[in-house]
Design a protein around this motif. Sequence first.
Motif, PDB file in Angstrom:
ATOM      1  N   ALA A  15      36.305  26.591  57.727  1.00 50.54           N
ATOM      2  CA  ALA A  15      36.296  27.508  56.679  1.00 50.54           C
ATOM      3  C   ALA A  15      36.576  26.568  54.846  1.00 50.54           C
ATOM      4  N   SER A  16      36.442  27.271  54.137  1.00 55.28           N
ATOM      5  CA  SER A  16      37.635  27.013  52.990  1.00 55.28           C
ATOM      6  C   SER A  16      38.863  27.271  53.047  1.00 55.28           C
ATOM      7  N   CYS A  17      39.527  26.882  52.063  1.00 60.34           N
ATOM      8  CA  CYS A  17      41.088  26.269  52.461  1.00 60.34           C
ATOM      9  C   CYS A  17      41.393  27.777  51.747  1.00 60.34           C
ATOM     10  N   THR A  18      42.944  28.558  52.913  1.00 59.05           N
ATOM     11  CA  THR A  18      43.090  29.751  52.152  1.00 59.05           C
ATOM     12  C   THR A  18      44.012  29.227  51.137  1.00 59.05           C
ATOM     13  N   THR A  19      43.759  29.815  49.945  1.00 56.13           N
ATOM     14  CA  THR A  19      45.499  29.487  48.949  1.00 56.13           C
ATOM     15  C   THR A  19      46.848  30.899  48.737  1.00 56.13           C
ATOM     16  N   ILE A  20      47.547  30.654  49.541  1.00 58.86           N
ATOM     17  CA  ILE A  20      48.496  31.915  49.348  1.00 58.86           C
ATOM     18  C   ILE A  20      48.393  31.524  47.990  1.00 58.86           C
ATOM     19  N   VAL A  21      49.328  33.054  46.804  1.00 61.19           N
ATOM     20  CA  VAL A  21      48.488  33.345  45.072  1.00 61.19           C
ATOM     21  C   VAL A  21      50.151  33.244  45.323  1.00 61.19           C
ATOM     22  N   GLU A  22      50.368  32.342  43.956  1.00 65.61           N
ATOM     23  CA  GLU A  22      51.549  31.748  43.787  1.00 65.61           C
ATOM     24  C   GLU A  22      51.499  33.308  42.800  1.00 65.61           C
ATOM     25  N   THR A  24      52.624  36.157  42.723  1.00 66.51           N
ATOM     26  CA  THR A  24      51.424  37.637  42.564  1.00 66.51           C
ATOM     27  C   THR A  24      53.079  37.838  44.127  1.00 66.51           C
ATOM     28  N   SER A  25      53.579  39.353  43.979  1.00 65.10           N
ATOM     29  CA  SER A  25      54.406  39.437  45.623  1.00 65.10           C
ATOM     30  C   SER A  25      54.356  41.011  45.259  1.00 65.10           C
ATOM     31  N   LYS A  26      55.091  41.148  46.556  1.00 55.24           N
ATOM     32  CA  LYS A  26      54.983  42.774  46.982  1.00 55.24           C
ATOM     33  C   LYS A  26      54.761  42.999  48.370  1.00 55.24           C
ATOM     34  N   PRO A  27      56.886  43.658  48.234  1.00 57.81           N
ATOM     35  CA  PRO A  27      57.318  43.827  49.754  1.00 57.81           C
ATOM     36  C   PRO A  27      56.424  44.410  50.623  1.00 57.81           C
ATOM     37  N   GLY A  28      55.963  43.451  51.676  1.00 56.66           N
ATOM     38  CA  GLY A  28      55.601  43.480  52.846  1.00 56.66           C
ATOM     39  C   GLY A  28      53.597  43.079  52.603  1.00 56.66           C
ATOM     40  N   VAL A  29      53.780  42.556  51.766  1.00 57.07           N
ATOM     41  CA  VAL A  29      51.755  41.954  51.316  1.00 57.07           C
ATOM     42  C   VAL A  29      52.135  41.266  51.140  1.00 57.07           C
ATOM     43  N   THR A  30      50.955  40.023  51.467  1.00 55.42           N
ATOM     44  CA  THR A  30      51.049  38.667  52.001  1.00 55.42           C
ATOM     45  C   THR A  30      49.850  38.673  50.606  1.00 55.42           C
ATOM     46  N   PHE A  31      49.707  37.761  49.874  1.00 51.68           N
ATOM     47  CA  PHE A  31      48.351  37.759  48.480  1.00 51.68           C
ATOM     48  C   PHE A  31      47.779  36.378  49.081  1.00 51.68           C
ATOM     49  N   GLU A  32      45.762  36.334  49.683  1.00 46.69           N
ATOM     50  CA  GLU A  32      45.508  35.265  49.710  1.00 46.69           C
ATOM     51  C   GLU A  32      44.406  35.034  48.505  1.00 46.69           C
ATOM     52  N   GLY A  49      35.311  36.500  44.086  1.00 48.63           N
ATOM     53  CA  GLY A  49      36.933  36.142  43.928  1.00 48.63           C
ATOM     54  C   GLY A  49      37.710  36.611  44.518  1.00 48.63           C
ATOM     55  N   GLN A  50      38.077  37.880  44.626  1.00 57.97           N
ATOM     56  CA  GLN A  50      39.255  38.363  44.626  1.00 57.97           C
ATOM     57  C   GLN A  50      39.978  38.343  45.579  1.00 57.97           C
ATOM     58  N   LYS A  51      41.478  38.290  45.581  1.00 53.37           N
ATOM     59  CA  LYS A  51      42.558  37.955  46.135  1.00 53.37           C
ATOM     60  C   LYS A  51      42.373  39.345  46.850  1.00 53.37           C
ATOM     61  N   LEU A  52      43.026  39.237  48.543  1.00 55.38           N
ATOM     62  CA  LEU A  52      43.423  40.277  49.230  1.00 55.38           C
ATOM     63  C   LEU A  52      45.022  40.129  49.572  1.00 55.38           C
ATOM     64  N   GLY A  53      45.451  41.619  49.329  1.00 55.71           N
ATOM     65  CA  GLY A  53      46.718  41.675  49.928  1.00 55.71           C
ATOM     66  C   GLY A  53      46.822  41.924  51.475  1.00 55.71           C
ATOM     67  N   TRP A  54      47.732  41.289  52.445  1.00 53.70           N
ATOM     68  CA  TRP A  54      47.222  41.452  53.710  1.00 53.70           C
ATOM     69  C   TRP A  54      48.914  42.026  54.090  1.00 53.70           C
ATOM     70  N   LEU A 224      32.859  40.247  51.480  1.00 51.58           N
ATOM     71  CA  LEU A 224      33.754  40.287  52.231  1.00 51.58           C
ATOM     72  C   LEU A 224      33.540  38.476  52.811  1.00 51.58           C
ATOM     73  N   ARG A 225      32.381  38.993  52.828  1.00 52.66           N
ATOM     74  CA  ARG A 225      32.337  37.275  53.565  1.00 52.66           C
ATOM     75  C   ARG A 225      32.506  35.848  52.983  1.00 52.66           C
ATOM     76  N   SER A 226      32.642  36.426  51.581  1.00 52.70           N
ATOM     77  CA  SER A 226      32.911  35.381  50.022  1.00 52.70           C
ATOM     78  C   SER A 226      34.775  35.620  49.870  1.00 52.70           C
ATOM     79  N   ALA A 227      35.281  36.532  49.791  1.00 56.18           N
ATOM     80  CA  ALA A 227      36.405  36.502  49.750  1.00 56.18           C
ATOM     81  C   ALA A 227      37.724  36.218  51.060  1.00 56.18           C
ATOM     82  N   LEU A 228      36.365  36.452  52.185  1.00 58.72           N
ATOM     83  CA  LEU A 228      37.468  35.454  53.426  1.00 58.72           C
ATOM     84  C   LEU A 228      37.315  34.452  53.066  1.00 58.72           C
ATOM     85  N   GLY A 229      36.563  33.684  52.180  1.00 61.00           N
ATOM     86  CA  GLY A 229      36.252  32.320  52.196  1.00 61.00           C
ATOM     87  C   GLY A 229      35.895  31.728  53.187  1.00 61.00           C
ATOM     88  N   ASP A 230      34.492  32.328  54.241  1.00 58.96           N
ATOM     89  CA  ASP A 230      33.712  32.208  54.471  1.00 58.96           C
ATOM     90  C   ASP A 230      32.471  31.484  53.779  1.00 58.96           C
TER      91      ASP A 230
END
Length: 520
Positions: A15-22, A24-32, A49-54, A224-230
Amino acid sequence: MVRLLSVLLVIPLLASCTTIVEGTSKPGVTFEKPGPAGAVPAGLEEFYGQKLGWENCEPYATTGSSRDAYGKKRDVECTRLRVPLDYSKPTGDTITIGVLRYKATGQKIGSLLTNPGGPGASGMASAAGMVSAYRKTDLAARFDLVGFDPRGVGASEPAVRCLTGPERDAERLDLDIDTSPAGLAQTEQENRAYAEKCAAGTKFGAAMLANLGTRDVVKDMDVLRSALGDAKLSYVGYSYGTRIGTEYAETFPRNVRALILDGAVDPTQDQLASLVAQAAGFQKAFDEFVKWCRQKGECPLGDDANASFRQLTTPLIQKPVDVGSRKLSYNDAITAAIQAMYSEQLWPLLVNGLNELKNGKGTTLLRLADAYYDRDEQGEYSTITDAFNAVHCVDDLRLTDKNALLETQKQYKAAAPFLDDGNPPGAALDACAFWPAPVSATPAPPKADGIPPLLVISTTGDPATPYEAGVNLAKALNSRLLTFEGVQHTVFLQGDPCVDAAGVKYLIDQTLPADGTRCA
């Protein structure tokens, strides 16, 4: 019994590398933002190409059953994927898809998407339930396990809502078995009203109902495939999930890496033939249940098991059994038996339930029926029944030929005599005949040129998707068939070492089992 091409050793696609989005912050959420990856259709770049907040999955639980499935789990995380309501209008209204992930623990190949079928079942809850078995396999190191709720289902927003909990309870008590002209007219009026309630109770109304089919689900899955980096998709589909996998392969053949299709929907049958084949499948499973029941003792079924079952259940037509503040209807007793045919693990519950019924009690059978409808103890229902109907109404041709419907009912009763209620066959039009949205699918044999070898798994005693359906799908897709000898609906990652080993090896290095492989 398995068939396909020669075995190939393939270097896994990383899979392609994951980028943690600088920033961008929200308590308890990790954006990738690992995407976009692979092919991106023109005009859909912002979605692919959307970012996902986990985040923690508790806010995604919609019923008691989903709260039990992942509400308290800390080893899974969830997000929402934004997609167009109508892919022909990508700048128009958008909806969201609920997504759950269990992260890989080693050198990752990519994501492994899964769908449990239905249509209408929650892929998020299913994936959460798979985690304990999944982490015992080599897949846990190599793939993120990803379950998603298809559009209109569960945590995806908006969800399809037709009936309230109390209305669904009442519907289960309404037998609709009067096949007189007046009875059929009343049933059709109820079905018309149901279709109208679905449009009224669902955000975006008829526009949402028109874009709920498998055609749109596979497009969401590609986003979803693309947004996950696959760059390419790895997927396990069960039951109706095999239809999703098949349509994905047809729509995006160059985006396929590996697909397991377990419990296939038969691509060669029309709806009516499929109903009769399914009836025969449930009768076959019931016959096996009867053999087991008699060996175990205390079996409530006599020498003629079909007649014994009918003698126990048909009195409920006139007099349902009280179960606390509720009642066990004839429909619920039949639903309970059907639910039990999906797995031998449920057979002891069915024996208990039928013995209770002999003594005028219905607790266990009602519990089995509640499980089928995904009703929790608070009376909340998941979206599974409403979503099942909504997808069916846009995926399949409308059944309006009453002579054909009448003949199918006769064949159904003959194929599954244990389910014969003793009333004459009828031919009421179902809700789809009044659906406020057009059919979006075009029936045709599957054709997916250019796809890599796929693995189809079929179980000899599968009641819901009979064995030959898997044989036919494997032939249609020129894919390898893995046969499991047993009585249950689907089998991969459910504890059979032979099936699991073959499936895991295929997903990791794309090596297929030998042609003709059988597991028992």
